[in-house]
Design an enzyme around this catalytic site. Structure first.
Site, PDB file in Angstrom:
ATOM      1  N   TRP A   1       2.133   5.054  -2.489  1.00  0.00           N
ATOM      2  CA  TRP A   1       2.300   5.662  -3.813  1.00  0.00           C
ATOM      3  C   TRP A   1       3.416   4.975  -4.582  1.00  0.00           C
ATOM      4  O   TRP A   1       3.289   4.738  -5.765  1.00  0.00           O
ATOM      5  CB  TRP A   1       2.579   7.154  -3.667  1.00  0.00           C
ATOM      6  CG  TRP A   1       1.364   7.915  -3.265  1.00  0.00           C
ATOM      7  CD1 TRP A   1       0.579   7.699  -2.168  1.00  0.00           C
ATOM      8  CD2 TRP A   1       0.771   9.002  -3.944  1.00  0.00           C
ATOM      9  NE1 TRP A   1      -0.453   8.592  -2.126  1.00  0.00           N
ATOM     10  CE2 TRP A   1      -0.360   9.415  -3.212  1.00  0.00           C
ATOM     11  CE3 TRP A   1       1.084   9.679  -5.111  1.00  0.00           C
ATOM     12  CZ2 TRP A   1      -1.169  10.472  -3.603  1.00  0.00           C
ATOM     13  CZ3 TRP A   1       0.286  10.741  -5.504  1.00  0.00           C
ATOM     14  CH2 TRP A   1      -0.830  11.120  -4.748  1.00  0.00           C
TER      15      TRP A   1
ATOM     16  N   TYR B   1       0.854  -1.175   0.000  1.00  0.00           N
ATOM     17  CA  TYR B   1       0.000   0.000   0.000  1.00  0.00           C
ATOM     18  C   TYR B   1       0.891   1.226   0.000  1.00  0.00           C
ATOM     19  O   TYR B   1       1.807   1.335   0.811  1.00  0.00           O
ATOM     20  CB  TYR B   1      -0.931   0.041   1.219  1.00  0.00           C
ATOM     21  CG  TYR B   1      -1.817   1.256   1.182  1.00  0.00           C
ATOM     22  CD1 TYR B   1      -3.014   1.217   0.488  1.00  0.00           C
ATOM     23  CD2 TYR B   1      -1.416   2.456   1.742  1.00  0.00           C
ATOM     24  CE1 TYR B   1      -3.800   2.341   0.385  1.00  0.00           C
ATOM     25  CE2 TYR B   1      -2.187   3.583   1.636  1.00  0.00           C
ATOM     26  CZ  TYR B   1      -3.382   3.527   0.963  1.00  0.00           C
ATOM     27  OH  TYR B   1      -4.156   4.646   0.843  1.00  0.00           O
TER      28      TYR B   1
END
Length: 670
Positions: free
Chosen positions: A17, A15
């Site tokens: 960016w 999880y």
């Protein structure tokens, strides 16, 4: 692990960016690898807008508006009279978006709105949540009480006959029971401005005047993502929609509601709705997923039941965690609880480019490349540019990109064909670009072939011919263009949610006091509400060791902003090292004094690299050692990171140095 425990024993825990590129997006790569090999326990939802993702489909049939699909800025600039911004319009957040941004236009649109005479009202505990050039009216609300203010404004509209009865009749269901709640017919408490004033600490007459102004002019109510990242975070989003519905401006140019202005780049940018570049993750054959923010609950309580969005499920007994991209020791709540839970899996495998806390807490670390060391295609779903991301340098030392790592592992495990489909990195980039071109052609937009795109370095999609207005067609003809709700209309009262029987998420917008706020009994012990924000000098925890972020530290720690009066009462001066603590943990920070922070509130950015002393004191200034690891409600189970009470004191003596950037203590291997 698959042989002994099946897919339910493996958690695909990526999880974050991770990369602006869409092919080397680590979470997608990891999920595709695990799914093609038989599946795993996956995650559903996200930390950014996890509560909104699950409440909005019940109310308006989709969560698309929270991901940027809102009325375009040109429509706002031209038609909006009052822009009411709950949570503010922070320009720093408008610099970033998943996939990468080509247009950085938030300041441009806000300046254009101000020049045309749009009045901006910012409801936030901090003045810095709006740029000074807006000359915005500032309502310094108590944190976590926005829903109460919205309900009081709605009450004023009903009590003074200012609500749009015709719109409510044509486009909404459930106004009658919602009105009964507002006027106190159901619980004996009228949700008036006089009721809300002591909760919000916003004067009653200010609330009434705001409601009247919203009714007198075309109004747009925009709400940041941060409001729903709090205990009972579903309520301000539902209440904002209800307030906009009572005003009757939904579906009109420059009117209605929006989410995410001030939270991410691209929200409101004019854009033809063509597909962004995407590497497909495939379907999960295990068909198992938990709410993303319940990761620690899963590890600590295997086989325990949990409720989520109308159903009851059981946590799997996970024995192996595979994490690629992201940093749970940054984004998860109550990090001391995470450290305890992290001990339970038999094996933790991590792909990393740096020695983050996540890497240091892993059993196996595979060195992964950075975006500079690979080729990729970038582009966001609300941006008009697609980028050719050329490899700048060869991979450093033994590092490899995630695709190559997973491809070799898939080969050893016998499912390389399903994972890679016979394509190399560049062949996948061509395949992804072809998908973008096909979507563009369907919208009568011509894009060049891959070779021309790759040589040019980017492609630009022309803006749409006319502004987009959210729910414009629905407003014009609700029968012909129904919403994807059970009624086909906006649901101010949801029969479906009523059927869930949740006392922590009733079937209409409501004021539900969070477990921690300045009106709670716990505030006598911990009298400061800590708000955590996105940093202005990095993206989440990425690049925290870099010179820009390090230059902005105070006394070598993450800065903490607090009101001068609160600092004075505690003997704290600017530049002091302070200890921020509650019953869950403690961290060190560097004090900054800011009169633009309302009394009783402190503000810290997230993302300082986690580093704890032997006695558990976090040394870098990571505020998630203080946040509560509880769900927003049984409906959404989102993170409640912004419902945090703390106390602050000046640290006596010499504070220990952070060890976040020290190399790991690796065991000797033969």
């Amino acid at each position: 692990m698959r042989d002994a425990h099946g897919a339910a024993g493996i958690f695909g825990g990526s999880y974050g960016w991770s990369s602006a590129g869409r092919f080397h997006h680590a979470r997608t790569q990891l999920r595709r690898f695990l799914f093609s090999g038989g599946g795993c326990v996956d995650q559903t939802g996200n930390y950014s807008w996890g509560a909104a993702q699950f409440i909005l489909p019940h109310v308006i049939g989709t969560h698309a508006p929270v991901n940027g699909l809102v009325t375009d800025w040109p429509s706002v600039v031209e038609h909006t009279g009052v822009l009411l911004a709950f949570g503010g319009l922070a320009l720093k957040n408008g610099q970033v978006t998943s996939g990468g941004a080509g247009e950085h236009t938030m300041a441009q649109w806000l300046r254009a709105a101000r020049a045309r005479g749009v009045r901006v009202v910012v409801v936030s505990p901090t003045r810095a949540d709006a740029p000074a050039f807006l000359d915005a009216e500032w309502l310094p609300i108590r944190p976590n009480t926005d829903a109460a203010l919205m309900l009081a404004a709605a009450y004023t509209l009903v009590a003074e006959g200012l609500h749009d009865a015709a719109f409510l009749e044509r486009c909404c269901v459930g106004f009658a029971p919602f009105r009964d709640y507002l006027i106190g017919a159901t619980d004996g408490v009228a949700k008036s401005a006089d009721w809300a004033a002591p909760i919000c600490e916003v004067p009653a007459e200010t609330i009434r005047a705001l409601a009247r102004r919203l009714a007198a002019e075309r109004s747009m109510i925009t709400v940041t993502w941060s409001l729903q990242r709090a205990h009972r975070g579903e309520q301000p989003y539902w209440a904002a929609i209800a307030l906009a519905a009572l005003l009757g401006h939904i579906g009109l140019p420059g009117g209605g509601f929006a989410f995410g202005h001030g939270s991410m780049n691209g929200v409101g940018n004019p854009r033809v709705p063509l597909a962004a570049p995407e590497f497909p993750a495939r379907m999960n054959p295990a068909a198992r997923a938990i709410p993303v923010a319940r990761f620690v609950d899963m590890l600590l309580a295997p086989r325990a039941p949990f409720e989520f969005n109308g159903r009851t499920d059981y946590y799997p007994d996970v024995r192996l965690v595979y994490w690629a991209g992201g940093n749970p020791f940054h984004h998860h709540q109550d990090l001391n609880r995470l450290v305890r839970a992290w001990q339970r899996p038999e094996t933790v495998i991590v792909h990393e480019s740096w020695w983050t806390a996540t890497a240091k807490h892993a059993d196996i670390v595979l060195p992964a490349t950075t975006p500079l060391e690979r080729n990729d295609v970038g582009g966001g779903s609300r941006d008009r540019f697609v980028f050719a991301m050329h490899q700048a340098i060869a991979p450093v030392a033994a590092s490899r990109n995630d695709f190559d790592i997973f491809r070799e592992l898939a080969s050893r495990l016998g499912h390389e064909a399903a994972f890679a489909e016979g394509r190399s990195e560049m062949q996948w980039l061509r395949w992804m670009w072809d998908g973008v071109r096909e979507s563009a052609a369907a919208h009568e937009v011509a894009l060049p072939g891959f070779n021309a795109f790759w040589e040019a370095g980017y492609a630009e999609v022309p803006p749409p011919q006319r502004p987009f207005v959210l729910f414009e067609q629905f407003r014009a003809d609700p029968a012909a263009h129904p919403l994807a709700t059970p009624s086909g209309r906006i649901e101010l009262y949801s029969e479906r949610i009523a059927g869930f029987g949740y006392d922590d998420c009733p079937p209409h917008p409501a004021w539900l006091p969070p477990v921690e706020w300045l009106g709670a009994a716990e505030a006598a012990r911990f009298p400061i509400h800590l708000l955590t924000v996105q940093p202005p000098d990095r993206l989440h925890s990425q690049m925290d060791p870099g010179p820009l972020a390090q230059a902005n530290k105070v006394a070598g720690r993450e800065p903490l902003r607090l009101n001068p009066a609160d600092a004075s009462r505690r003997g704290i001066a600017a530049g002091d090292v302070v200890r921020v603590f509650n019953a869950r943990g403690a961290c060190l920070a560097g004090a900054e004094l800011d009169a633009g922070v309302r009394p009783g509130v402190a503000v810290m950015a997230t993302g300082a690299w986690y580093s704890a002393s032997a006695d558990g004191l976090e040394l870098s200034g990571n505020p998630n050692v203080l946040s509560a690891d509880i769900g927003t409600s049984r409906l959404a189970q989102g993170p409640s990171a912004l419902s945090v009470l703390v106390e602050i004191e000046r640290y006596p003596g010499t504070a220990p140095a952070s060890r976040a950037l020290e190399p790991p203590a690796l065991a000797s291997r033969p």
